[in-house]
Write a protein that holds these residues in place. Structure first.
Motif, PDB file in Angstrom:
ATOM      1  N   PRO A   1     -24.408   1.933  36.370  1.00  0.00           N
ATOM      2  CA  PRO A   1     -25.870   1.871  36.233  1.00  0.00           C
ATOM      3  C   PRO A   1     -26.289   1.497  34.812  1.00  0.00           C
ATOM      4  O   PRO A   1     -25.711   1.977  33.838  1.00  0.00           O
ATOM      5  CB  PRO A   1     -26.318   3.303  36.573  1.00  0.00           C
ATOM      6  N   ILE A   2     -27.320   0.666  34.735  1.00  0.00           N
ATOM      7  CA  ILE A   2     -27.850   0.213  33.450  1.00  0.00           C
ATOM      8  C   ILE A   2     -29.238   0.829  33.236  1.00  0.00           C
ATOM      9  O   ILE A   2     -30.115   0.744  34.099  1.00  0.00           O
ATOM     10  CB  ILE A   2     -27.950  -1.322  33.393  1.00  0.00           C
ATOM     11  N   TYR A   3     -29.411   1.427  32.071  1.00  0.00           N
ATOM     12  CA  TYR A   3     -30.657   2.094  31.671  1.00  0.00           C
ATOM     13  C   TYR A   3     -31.205   1.316  30.484  1.00  0.00           C
ATOM     14  O   TYR A   3     -30.464   0.974  29.566  1.00  0.00           O
ATOM     15  CB  TYR A   3     -30.308   3.523  31.288  1.00  0.00           C
ATOM     16  N   CYS A   4     -32.517   1.006  30.490  1.00  0.00           N
ATOM     17  CA  CYS A   4     -33.028   0.044  29.512  1.00  0.00           C
ATOM     18  C   CYS A   4     -34.316   0.513  28.841  1.00  0.00           C
ATOM     19  O   CYS A   4     -35.181   1.125  29.472  1.00  0.00           O
ATOM     20  CB  CYS A   4     -33.277  -1.293  30.195  1.00  0.00           C
ATOM     21  N   ASP A   5     -34.422   0.209  27.577  1.00  0.00           N
ATOM     22  CA  ASP A   5     -35.638   0.396  26.795  1.00  0.00           C
ATOM     23  C   ASP A   5     -36.674  -0.624  27.261  1.00  0.00           C
ATOM     24  O   ASP A   5     -36.412  -1.824  27.272  1.00  0.00           O
ATOM     25  CB  ASP A   5     -35.288   0.184  25.316  1.00  0.00           C
ATOM     26  N   ALA A   6     -37.862  -0.143  27.644  1.00  0.00           N
ATOM     27  CA  ALA A   6     -38.927  -1.035  28.094  1.00  0.00           C
ATOM     28  C   ALA A   6     -40.145  -0.966  27.179  1.00  0.00           C
ATOM     29  O   ALA A   6     -41.263  -1.311  27.595  1.00  0.00           O
ATOM     30  CB  ALA A   6     -39.324  -0.710  29.529  1.00  0.00           C
ATOM     31  N   ASP A   7     -39.946  -0.520  25.940  1.00  0.00           N
ATOM     32  CA  ASP A   7     -41.029  -0.452  24.956  1.00  0.00           C
ATOM     33  C   ASP A   7     -42.253   0.255  25.556  1.00  0.00           C
ATOM     34  O   ASP A   7     -42.128   1.304  26.151  1.00  0.00           O
ATOM     35  CB  ASP A   7     -41.368  -1.850  24.438  1.00  0.00           C
ATOM     36  N   THR A   8     -43.433  -0.329  25.400  1.00  0.00           N
ATOM     37  CA  THR A   8     -44.667   0.281  25.906  1.00  0.00           C
ATOM     38  C   THR A   8     -45.026  -0.232  27.303  1.00  0.00           C
ATOM     39  O   THR A   8     -46.095   0.089  27.827  1.00  0.00           O
ATOM     40  CB  THR A   8     -45.837  -0.014  24.960  1.00  0.00           C
TER      41      THR A   8
END
Length: 315
Positions: A79-86
């Motif tokens: 599984p990939i978890y990602c920063d999505a900013d605002t």
């Protein structure tokens, strides 16, 4: 039947044991994490900006981040978890952000409560949106999640600790507010100074929670057993940052001496690891599909005279 990646990531956050989650920005980084036996991988927004020669001030677009994330998803089975900013804009943008990340195969994202244009966590001058705007942002994300994949993980990140007028109690107030007023899955506290403060935030926040402690202030990271007792859902492993220093030192040596001997010596040391678990390079362990899978596909579907020669080594 394999469990969905979103479900697997959700189980990681719901576990009583802290998950160590390597983070980076490229498919090879995620493949390294997977081959080393880690169960998930985090795409860093800040390092993504840096890797593209940009400051971490929200200059990378949603399309750029999601395109990069899609390639990482396709290169791995974890599984990939990602920063999505605002969320890359207003409420409609947040909704589209969740939809596009789900379509790309990403298992979860975190959304922050900074005001646009955002800054890197821990920088001076961070400003937050109002409680109402932050809650609306998160509720829009949750609604999009529930329509497409209820197991997709939505994390609410608060920069309340380092924002102007903020601090430990403001971070906690925001984290508890987002937990109470939205159906997000995880609370994430950014830029905390000490592990004592992390312990306090984790103890006071219900549900899956984690915090990033500043390495400049917090000191050594506690063991996984200690982190688990604290209630830390995940702890990131930023292995890419120290890894870049060795090539940089080599480049400076070449500049200063005008000789390529340092590079030759470094490559010779690397070749000593070839064929062992300590070697990270091209080959079947780090590419997907593997060379053997490519060869098998050609043998099944191509005439013999069109199959590539994988055996002959030419002098």
């Amino acid at each position: 039947m394999l469990e969905k990646k979103t479900t697997r990531l959700r189980r990681i956050f719901e576990s009583d044991r802290t998950e160590l989650m390597p983070f980076g920005v490229m498919p090879i980084h995620a493949q390294m994490a997977e081959r080393a036996g880690f169960g998930s991988f985090h795409i860093s927004g800040g390092i993504s900006s840096w890797w593209n020669g940009l400051p971490d001030v929200g200059l990378m677009t949603r399309t750029e981040i999601i395109d990069a994330a899609r390639r990482i998803v396709q290169a791995t089975d974890i599984p990939i978890y990602c920063d999505a900013d605002t969320g890359y804009g207003g409420i409609q943008n947040v909704r589209k952000t969740v939809q596009d990340f789900i379509a790309a195969g990403v298992a979860g994202i975190h959304l922050e409560d900074q005001r646009d244009p955002k800054k890197a966590g821990g920088q001076a001058g961070i400003a937050l949106v109002s409680d109402e705007e932050a809650i609306g942002r998160l509720r829009a994300a949750v609604e999009a999640r529930d329509e497409l994949d209820p197991d997709f993980v939505i994390t609410a990140r608060t920069d309340g600790y380092g924002a102007g007028g903020g601090g430990l109690e403001e971070a906690l107030r925001r984290g508890k507010l987002y937990r109470q007023e939205t159906a997000v899955d995880v609370i994430f506290y950014e830029g905390i100074r000490t592990w004592e403060e992390v312990r306090y935030l984790l103890s006071e926040t219900p549900g899956p929670t984690y915090a990033i402690a500043s390495p400049s202030y917090a000191g050594p990271t506690p063991s996984v057993d200690e982190l688990s007792k604290m209630g830390q859902a995940i702890n990131i492993v930023p292995f890419i940052l120290p890894a870049i220093q060795e090539p940089w030192k080599l480049l400076l040596k070449v500049r200063d001496t005008g000789e390529l001997a340092p590079i030759d010596e470094y490559n010779a040391r690397l070749s000593d690891f070839a064929g062992t678990d300590e070697f990270a390079g091209w080959g079947d362990g780090f590419v997907k599909p593997s060379y053997q899978e490519v060869r098998g596909l050609e043998e099944r579907f191509l005439p013999a005279d069109q199959q590539r020669d994988y055996d002959t080594i030419h002098d």
